[in-house]
Design a protein around this motif. Structure first.
Motif, mmCIF file in Angstrom:
data_model
loop_
_atom_site.group_PDB
_atom_site.id
_atom_site.type_symbol
_atom_site.label_atom_id
_atom_site.label_comp_id
_atom_site.label_asym_id
_atom_site.label_seq_id
_atom_site.Cartn_x
_atom_site.Cartn_y
_atom_site.Cartn_z
ATOM 1 N N ASP A 11 24.183 -67.510 -27.062
ATOM 2 C CA ASP A 11 24.653 -67.940 -28.378
ATOM 3 C C ASP A 11 24.853 -69.450 -28.324
ATOM 4 O O ASP A 11 25.146 -70.002 -27.264
ATOM 5 N N THR A 12 24.695 -70.098 -29.442
ATOM 6 C CA THR A 12 24.934 -71.533 -29.505
ATOM 7 C C THR A 12 26.418 -71.779 -29.230
ATOM 8 O O THR A 12 27.263 -71.217 -29.922
ATOM 9 N N PRO A 13 26.764 -72.591 -28.220
ATOM 10 C CA PRO A 13 28.167 -72.723 -27.832
ATOM 11 C C PRO A 13 29.012 -73.632 -28.732
ATOM 12 O O PRO A 13 30.128 -73.979 -28.379
ATOM 13 N N TRP A 14 28.492 -74.016 -29.863
ATOM 14 C CA TRP A 14 29.276 -74.823 -30.792
ATOM 15 C C TRP A 14 29.135 -74.262 -32.185
ATOM 16 O O TRP A 14 28.006 -73.942 -32.577
ATOM 17 N N PRO A 16 33.161 -73.918 -30.878
ATOM 18 C CA PRO A 16 33.831 -73.042 -29.911
ATOM 19 C C PRO A 16 34.885 -72.176 -30.608
ATOM 20 O O PRO A 16 36.084 -72.380 -30.453
ATOM 21 N N ARG A 21 31.887 -68.276 -26.644
ATOM 22 C CA ARG A 21 31.422 -69.638 -26.929
ATOM 23 C C ARG A 21 32.256 -70.675 -26.178
ATOM 24 O O ARG A 21 31.717 -71.652 -25.668
ATOM 25 N N THR A 24 31.217 -70.553 -22.507
ATOM 26 C CA THR A 24 29.886 -71.143 -22.358
ATOM 27 C C THR A 24 29.950 -72.659 -22.478
ATOM 28 O O THR A 24 29.340 -73.393 -21.687
#
Length: 93
Positions: A11-14, A16, A21, A24
């Motif tokens: 998953d895109t970590p931003w 958070p 997230r 990650t």
């Protein structure tokens, strides 16, 4: 020069905004202190993203669009969770 690392995220970590997230993002931020990092992450095409922070820390970012509809289907989610109790495979798999 230090060789770049490839960081692959589910998953895109931003932003958070959840435990996965946040975890990650912390690992990614630790890696970029050691070497340049290229990020490849799944991204929900139905969710707007602000990549400003990730672009400021990563050498390159590639997003692979994949709709995350699992969370919006509660009955299916509960069924998968129950089946995972009897399975050797992780719930998220």
């Amino acid at each position: 020069m230090t060789e770049p690392a490839l960081f692959v995220a589910a998953d895109t970590p931003w932003p958070p905004d959840g435990g996965g997230r946040i975890a990650t993002l912390r690992v990614l931020e630790a890696m970029v202190r050691e070497r340049p990092v290229d990020l490849v992450a799944l991204s929900d095409p139905h969710r707007a993203l602000d990549l400003t922070h990730l672009r400021s820390i990563c050498r390159r970012i590639e997003l692979v669009e994949h709709p995350f509809t699992f969370g919006s289907h509660r009955i299916r989610q509960i069924g998968v969770a129950i089946r995972s109790l009897a399975s050797a495979q992780p719930y998220r798999l």
